[in-house]
Write an enzyme that holds these catalytic residues in place. Structure first.
Site, PDB file in Angstrom:
ATOM      1  N   ASN A 282       2.297  -7.817  -6.103  1.00 39.29           N
ATOM      2  CA  ASN A 282       3.128  -7.215  -7.151  1.00 39.29           C
ATOM      3  C   ASN A 282       2.985  -7.920  -8.491  1.00 39.29           C
ATOM      4  OD1 ASN A 282       4.276  -5.201  -5.532  1.00 39.29           O
ATOM      5  ND2 ASN A 282       5.591  -6.741  -4.591  1.00 39.29           N
TER       6      ASN A 282
ATOM      7  N   HIS B 279      -0.873   4.201 -14.528  1.00 39.20           N
ATOM      8  CA  HIS B 279      -0.393   3.067 -13.726  1.00 39.20           C
ATOM      9  C   HIS B 279      -1.207   1.792 -13.992  1.00 39.20           C
ATOM     10  CE1 HIS B 279       1.182   0.824 -10.329  1.00 39.20           C
ATOM     11  NE2 HIS B 279      -0.058   0.641  -9.888  1.00 39.20           N
TER      12      HIS B 279
ATOM     13  N   HIS C 241       6.078  -1.594 -14.019  1.00 46.61           N
ATOM     14  CA  HIS C 241       6.915  -0.447 -13.625  1.00 46.61           C
ATOM     15  C   HIS C 241       7.941  -0.124 -14.701  1.00 46.61           C
ATOM     16  CE1 HIS C 241       6.043  -1.025  -9.061  1.00 46.61           C
ATOM     17  NE2 HIS C 241       5.176  -0.229  -9.642  1.00 46.61           N
TER      18      HIS C 241
ATOM     19  N   LYS D 287      -0.231   0.890   4.408  1.00 47.52           N
ATOM     20  CA  LYS D 287       0.974   1.484   3.817  1.00 47.52           C
ATOM     21  C   LYS D 287       0.696   2.951   3.533  1.00 47.52           C
ATOM     22  CE  LYS D 287       3.335  -2.309   1.470  1.00 47.52           C
ATOM     23  NZ  LYS D 287       3.803  -2.813   0.167  1.00 47.52           N
TER      24      LYS D 287
ATOM     25  N   ARG E  61       2.185 -10.368   0.996  1.00 43.01           N
ATOM     26  CA  ARG E  61       1.935  -9.126   0.260  1.00 43.01           C
ATOM     27  C   ARG E  61       2.689  -9.056  -1.058  1.00 43.01           C
ATOM     28  NH1 ARG E  61       0.329  -4.125   4.297  1.00 43.01           N
ATOM     29  NH2 ARG E  61      -0.301  -3.133   2.383  1.00 43.01           N
TER      30      ARG E  61
ATOM     31  N   GLU F 122      -6.421  -3.492 -11.254  1.00 42.86           N
ATOM     32  CA  GLU F 122      -6.003  -4.062  -9.957  1.00 42.86           C
ATOM     33  C   GLU F 122      -7.002  -5.131  -9.496  1.00 42.86           C
ATOM     34  OE1 GLU F 122      -3.092  -3.453  -8.636  1.00 42.86           O
ATOM     35  OE2 GLU F 122      -2.497  -1.512  -9.476  1.00 42.86           O
TER      36      GLU F 122
ATOM     37  N   GLU G 196       4.820  -7.008   4.749  1.00 45.05           N
ATOM     38  CA  GLU G 196       5.508  -7.523   3.560  1.00 45.05           C
ATOM     39  C   GLU G 196       6.861  -8.138   3.922  1.00 45.05           C
ATOM     40  OE1 GLU G 196       5.132  -4.973   0.154  1.00 45.05           O
ATOM     41  OE2 GLU G 196       6.314  -6.307  -1.093  1.00 45.05           O
TER      42      GLU G 196
ATOM     43  N   LYS H 283      -7.745  -8.434  -0.453  1.00 49.68           N
ATOM     44  CA  LYS H 283      -6.624  -7.615   0.044  1.00 49.68           C
ATOM     45  C   LYS H 283      -6.480  -7.785   1.560  1.00 49.68           C
ATOM     46  CE  LYS H 283      -3.450  -4.272   0.086  1.00 49.68           C
ATOM     47  NZ  LYS H 283      -3.136  -2.937  -0.347  1.00 49.68           N
TER      48      LYS H 283
ATOM     49  N   ARG I 125       3.641  11.870  16.773  1.00 52.99           N
ATOM     50  CA  ARG I 125       4.031  10.444  16.788  1.00 52.99           C
ATOM     51  C   ARG I 125       2.853   9.498  16.601  1.00 52.99           C
ATOM     52  NH1 ARG I 125       7.067  12.928  20.526  1.00 52.99           N
ATOM     53  NH2 ARG I 125       9.245  13.144  19.932  1.00 52.99           N
TER      54      ARG I 125
ATOM     55  N   HIS J 251       3.432  -6.063 -11.676  1.00 51.20           N
ATOM     56  CA  HIS J 251       3.999  -4.744 -11.386  1.00 51.20           C
ATOM     57  C   HIS J 251       5.458  -4.601 -11.816  1.00 51.20           C
ATOM     58  CE1 HIS J 251       0.241  -4.100  -9.390  1.00 51.20           C
ATOM     59  NE2 HIS J 251       0.594  -2.899  -8.992  1.00 51.20           N
TER      60      HIS J 251
HETATM   61  N1  LIG Z   1      -0.922   2.506   0.172  1.00 54.13           N
HETATM   62  C1  LIG Z   1      -1.050   1.514  -0.662  1.00 54.13           C
HETATM   63  O1  LIG Z   1      -1.085   0.325  -0.279  1.00 54.13           O
HETATM   64  C2  LIG Z   1      -1.189   1.808  -2.130  1.00 54.13           C
HETATM   65  C3  LIG Z   1      -1.580   0.791  -3.005  1.00 54.13           C
HETATM   66  C4  LIG Z   1      -1.750   1.112  -4.351  1.00 54.13           C
HETATM   67  C5  LIG Z   1      -1.517   2.417  -4.794  1.00 54.13           C
HETATM   68  N2  LIG Z   1      -1.134   3.371  -3.911  1.00 54.13           N
HETATM   69  C6  LIG Z   1      -0.909   4.749  -4.346  1.00 54.13           C
HETATM   70  O2  LIG Z   1      -2.149   5.268  -4.807  1.00 54.13           O
HETATM   71  C7  LIG Z   1      -1.890   6.293  -5.765  1.00 54.13           C
HETATM   72  C8  LIG Z   1      -2.838   6.109  -6.922  1.00 54.13           C
HETATM   73  O3  LIG Z   1      -4.139   6.215  -6.432  1.00 54.13           O
HETATM   74  P1  LIG Z   1      -5.426   6.401  -7.377  1.00 54.13           P
HETATM   75  O4  LIG Z   1      -5.373   5.432  -8.484  1.00 54.13           O
HETATM   76  O5  LIG Z   1      -6.570   6.434  -6.471  1.00 54.13           O
HETATM   77  O6  LIG Z   1      -5.167   7.783  -8.074  1.00 54.13           O
HETATM   78  P2  LIG Z   1      -5.076   9.296  -7.586  1.00 54.13           P
HETATM   79  O7  LIG Z   1      -5.063   9.421  -6.131  1.00 54.13           O
HETATM   80  O8  LIG Z   1      -3.959   9.871  -8.394  1.00 54.13           O
HETATM   81  O9  LIG Z   1      -6.456   9.875  -8.148  1.00 54.13           O
HETATM   82  C9  LIG Z   1      -6.674   9.889  -9.541  1.00 54.13           C
HETATM   83  C10 LIG Z   1      -7.466  11.115  -9.954  1.00 54.13           C
HETATM   84  O10 LIG Z   1      -8.833  10.950  -9.565  1.00 54.13           O
HETATM   85  C11 LIG Z   1      -9.279  12.121  -8.898  1.00 54.13           C
HETATM   86  N3  LIG Z   1     -10.390  11.681  -8.043  1.00 54.13           N
HETATM   87  C12 LIG Z   1     -10.329  10.951  -6.902  1.00 54.13           C
HETATM   88  N4  LIG Z   1     -11.553  10.594  -6.516  1.00 54.13           N
HETATM   89  C13 LIG Z   1     -12.419  11.123  -7.404  1.00 54.13           C
HETATM   90  C14 LIG Z   1     -13.833  11.078  -7.560  1.00 54.13           C
HETATM   91  N5  LIG Z   1     -14.593  10.362  -6.737  1.00 54.13           N
HETATM   92  N6  LIG Z   1     -14.382  11.752  -8.585  1.00 54.13           N
HETATM   93  C15 LIG Z   1     -13.609  12.441  -9.462  1.00 54.13           C
HETATM   94  N7  LIG Z   1     -12.272  12.474  -9.404  1.00 54.13           N
HETATM   95  C16 LIG Z   1     -11.683  11.829  -8.382  1.00 54.13           C
HETATM   96  C17 LIG Z   1      -8.050  12.678  -8.241  1.00 54.13           C
HETATM   97  O11 LIG Z   1      -8.174  14.054  -7.981  1.00 54.13           O
HETATM   98  C18 LIG Z   1      -6.997  12.404  -9.310  1.00 54.13           C
HETATM   99  O12 LIG Z   1      -7.037  13.400 -10.292  1.00 54.13           O
HETATM  100  C19 LIG Z   1      -0.432   6.201  -6.130  1.00 54.13           C
HETATM  101  O13 LIG Z   1       0.263   7.284  -5.532  1.00 54.13           O
HETATM  102  C20 LIG Z   1       0.019   4.871  -5.520  1.00 54.13           C
HETATM  103  O14 LIG Z   1       1.382   4.904  -5.126  1.00 54.13           O
HETATM  104  C21 LIG Z   1      -0.976   3.084  -2.585  1.00 54.13           C
END
Ligand SMILES: NC(=O)c1ccc[n+]([C@@H]2O[C@H](COP(=O)([O-])OP(=O)(O)OC[C@H]3O[C@@H](n4cnc5c(N)ncnc54)[C@H](O)[C@@H]3O)[C@@H](O)[C@H]2O)c1
Length: 392
Positions: free
Chosen positions: A267, A295, A274, A150, A263, A200, A256, A246, A128, A270
């Site tokens: 978007n 993305h 999307h 999130k 928040r 972003e 949100e 942020k 929990r 987005h």
């Molecule tokens: N929680 C939130 O508020 C929030 C906000 C925006 C996005 N997200 C989520 O984040 C995800 C996207 O995240 P992302 O853009 O970081 O992509 P990702 O987590 O898919 O990583 C992209 C690639 O980079 C690689 N990688 C990571 N760090 C590395 C490094 N230092 N060197 C080499 N390779 C590396 C990973 O293995 C992967 O292949 C999505 O699932 C999205 O839904 C969450």
């Protein structure tokens, strides 16, 4: 040159925490985890590590934990959207339970946004709730995903007999105890992933005036050569300024819930993005081998579409569209794409966006450089003009 560490407070009362940004911070991760998560000597730490990270980055983190008398337990996570699922989450939870971790033993999420979301969700629900420290290693995770609490996974849903991956449909708000953004980790990031994070940052620049940084878009554009060369001092400034924006947004609207000014503004770009992100044949440079869009590329196109839509609706000066296009182009992101399906179909796809309320399309549209607003009644012709603006 040593780069001074900067510290941004995410001000959420008793759930508040710091995000520290600098170069080489992973080497002192142990002390930082000890102080923020209250872990005593001998405490175990579940390190959920992105499998795309160089071994060296992971071992820097685990060595630093050991140096502070903590006992890291390494669990590698495949960073794939198709594996950001309950199955992967369960493996992570089972690893924690297998080691009988207690409620005070923290999770460290070391990786991109996928790992951060999965490990954060595991920390939210294991016994929990246990402490989590986010150590983002992609630009997107540093400036966006690691801040704000999130967490979650995707769901594979059957719609009219066809399986559809619905992103982030199950999750929880679980604020970290600390965010450690070490820009040195960005050195190994593939170029296309790095640029996706930059989209972003430009988005933040388009809303930052109301969150204390009216010059962010201009500064980002002027610093692009140094950013793309991954100059550590410039990256530290980029990440710090974006984290501040942020953090300010999240501080105003943690869950949100605000209709305006919270928040939801994140978007921007987005809803358009999307609608095109999941079209498998679109490519950022016209080369089929580069399909599908990532993305960040879809968001970049979405920002242009949002600006063009706002201009067509008379909500922003027409010059803004050109300004946004230039910034995005200079950041190496697409401003138009070939092979977009007919506009009607795309508007229907936008209506499926989870931000649609009671059948009404709610768009975030820019009003000026650095300012945006949620708009519930954009005329259909303006939405169509937004889509047409990104047809190559
Ligand atoms: N929680 C939130 O508020 C929030 C906000 C925006 C996005 N997200 C989520 O984040 C995800 C996207 O995240 P992302 O853009 O970081 O992509 P990702 O987590 O898919 O990583 C992209 C690639 O980079 C690689 N990688 C990571 N760090 C590395 C490094 N230092 N060197 C080499 N390779 C590396 C990973 O293995 C992967 O292949 C999505 O699932 C999205 O839904 C969450």
């Amino acid at each position: 040159m040593t780069i001074p560490e900067s510290r941004v407070r995410v001000d959420l009362g008793s759930r508040g925490y710091d995000a520290v940004v600098g170069a080489g911070l992973l080497d002192s991760l142990g002390e930082r985890v000890t102080r923020s998560a209250g872990s005593g000597p001998g405490s175990r730490v579940l390190v959920a590590a992105d499998d795309g990270l160089p071994t060296q980055t992971v071992s820097r983190a685990t060595r630093a934990l050991e140096a502070a008398s903590l006992k890291p337990i390494l669990h590698r996570v495949r960073a794939l959207e198709t594996e950001k699922t309950f199955g992967t989450l369960e493996q992570l939870l089972a690893a924690m339970a297998g080691h009988a971790l207690d409620r005070r033993e923290p999770v460290v999420a070391l990786g991109g946004g996928i790992v951060g979301d999965l490990a954060g969700f595991a920390a939210a629900i294991y016994r929990r709730g246990v402490p989590v420290v986010q150590c983002p290693t992609t630009l997107l995770a540093m400036v966006d995903a690691s801040i704000g609490g999130k967490t979650g996974v995707n769901l594979l849903v059957q719609r009219a007999g066809t399986p559809e991956l619905q992103k982030n449909m199950a999750g929880a708000f679980h604020q970290p105890r600390l965010v450690v953004a070490d820009v040195e980790a960005l050195r190994s990031l593939p170029d296309r992933v790095f640029r996706a994070g930059l989209a972003e940052c430009l988005k933040h620049g388009m809303i930052a005036a109301d969150f204390g940084d009216p010059g962010l878009f201009d500064w980002t554009e002027s610093a692009l050569a140094r950013i793309l060369a991954r100059d550590a001092a410039t990256l530290a400034e980029l990440v710090t300024r974006n984290v501040r924006v942020k953090a300010a947004v999240v501080g105003r609207d943690e869950r949100e819930e605000a209709d305006e000014g919270g928040r939801a503004l994140l978007n921007l770009g987005h809803t358009f993005g999307h609608a095109i992100e999941t079209l498998p044949d679109l490519s950022p440079d016209g080369n089929p081998a580069s399909a599908p869009l990532q993305h960040g590329e879809a968001v970049a196109l979405g920002l242009v579409a949002a600006a063009a839509c706002a201009a067509a609706a008379g909500r922003c000066p027409p010059e803004l569209v050109q300004r946004v296009k230039e910034g995005i182009h200079r950041a190496g992101q697409p401003t138009a794409v070939r092979g977009l399906p007919p506009t009607d179909g795309l508007i229907r796809r936008m209506m499926h966006d989870k931000k649609v309320l009671a059948g009404q399309l709610r768009l975030v549209l820019p009003a000026a450089l650095g300012r945006a607003a949620v708009v519930a009644d954009a005329p259909r012709e303006a939405v169509a003009a937004g889509i047409d603006a990104i047809r190559a």
